[in-house]
Design an enzyme around this catalytic site. Structure first.
Site, mmCIF file in Angstrom:
data_model
loop_
_atom_site.group_PDB
_atom_site.id
_atom_site.type_symbol
_atom_site.label_atom_id
_atom_site.label_comp_id
_atom_site.label_asym_id
_atom_site.label_seq_id
_atom_site.Cartn_x
_atom_site.Cartn_y
_atom_site.Cartn_z
ATOM 1 N N SER A 138 0.827 -1.207 0.000
ATOM 2 C CA SER A 138 0.000 0.000 0.000
ATOM 3 C C SER A 138 0.858 1.252 0.000
ATOM 4 O O SER A 138 1.926 1.298 0.607
ATOM 5 C CB SER A 138 -0.929 0.018 1.224
ATOM 6 N N CYS A 139 0.366 2.274 -0.710
ATOM 7 C CA CYS A 139 0.939 3.609 -0.623
ATOM 8 C C CYS A 139 -0.026 4.470 0.197
ATOM 9 O O CYS A 139 -0.902 3.932 0.878
ATOM 10 C CB CYS A 139 1.148 4.192 -2.025
ATOM 11 N N LYS A 140 0.109 5.774 0.142
ATOM 12 C CA LYS A 140 -0.729 6.647 0.958
ATOM 13 C C LYS A 140 -2.204 6.514 0.592
ATOM 14 O O LYS A 140 -3.074 6.419 1.469
ATOM 15 C CB LYS A 140 -0.270 8.098 0.803
ATOM 16 N N THR A 186 0.416 2.074 -5.439
ATOM 17 C CA THR A 186 0.091 0.685 -5.093
ATOM 18 C C THR A 186 -0.187 -0.126 -6.350
ATOM 19 O O THR A 186 0.277 -1.266 -6.489
ATOM 20 C CB THR A 186 -1.135 0.638 -4.167
#
Length: 260
Positions: free
Chosen positions: A177-179, A185
């Site tokens: 996951s990214c932000k 992602t």
């Protein structure tokens, strides 16, 4: 030092429950060994590397690597038969003979990249690809991670790629996951999926980039952006993508300004 212990309960259907060891069926606990690896890939990471520092990221990655190596050692000692190892890939040489390679598929793709990438994908030209590890032991993969951690290079994304593989070899569960959990992602997830198809399912190496583009241009990743922002488009700007590692850039026409 204060330690906080969490106990999670997971409810299973009858079929899945029957597959559990007797100890767990009777209410026994299963210890979780969490790790967290992070490598920034966007323009903010570029600024941090040039004008700030990456001390927190480096610390987290080194601590997580130590935990991962220790867990691998425990598995080797207790249940070595559960570790997944990928055999050497057989490939066909230019003469038509079957040959064997212990290097995996990505290094060989480096030499043929120019002929495989079309002019419609300029962001993949001169891409440096990391060696995968078919035919190598998990110890050797861990050594590659250790070397990457000590390399002091900008955006060492091979750390993510190699720890992904070690997790799969040890039958672990993993979250990427990214932000926002949709744009960067998507790039990471599709890169891993395309790599798995070639590494584990004998998909031809020459189709790697076509598969990667297809996964980023169609299917669940863009549906995810649709559910989040109402558009089937990754929220990247062209200038922003210039700071991304090349394998993490989306195909033309799949990104742009997105308004919620």
């Amino acid at each position: 030092m204060l330690f906080i212990c969490f106990i999670f309960r997971i409810f299973l259907d009858e079929t899945s429950f029957n597959l559990l060891p007797q100890r767990l069926k009777e209410g026994g606990l299963m210890k979780i060994h969490p790790t967290f690896f992070n490598v920034g890939i966007n323009q903010e990471q570029t600024l941090a590397e040039k004008f700030g520092d990456t001390i927190v990221q480096d610390y987290l990655n080194r601590e997580s690597f130590q935990r991962l190596a220790e867990y691998h050692e425990k598995v080797v000692q207790m249940t070595p038969q559960t570790i997944r190892n990928y055999p050497k890939r057989s490939c066909t040489s230019s003469t038509g003979d079957n040959t064997s390679s212990s290097m995996g598929f990505l290094p060989r793709m480096r030499s043929t990249l120019t002929s495989q990438v079309t002019s419609s994908s300029p962001h993949w030209n001169n891409t440096t690809l990391d060696a995968t590890t078919n035919g190598k032991t998990t110890y050797e993969v861990l050594d590659k991670i250790r070397i990457a951690l000590g390399s002091n290079r900008n955006k060492p994304v091979e750390i993510l790629q190699l720890t992904d593989e070690v997790c799969r070899r040890l039958n672990g569960l993993r979250v990427t996951s990214c932000k926002s959990a949709k744009d960067r992602t998507a790039m990471s997830v599709t890169l891993e999926q395309a790599s798995i198809l070639v590494q584990e399912h004998q998909i031809e190496e020459k189709t790697f980039f076509a598969i990667l583009s297809a996964m980023r241009s169609n299917g669940t990743r863009l549906e995810n952006t649709m559910k989040n922002v109402g558009q089937r488009k990754y929220a990247f700007a062209s200038v922003q993508l210039m700071t991304f590692p090349k394998l993490y850039r989306p195909p033309d026409g799949t990104y742009g300004k997105v308004e919620n």
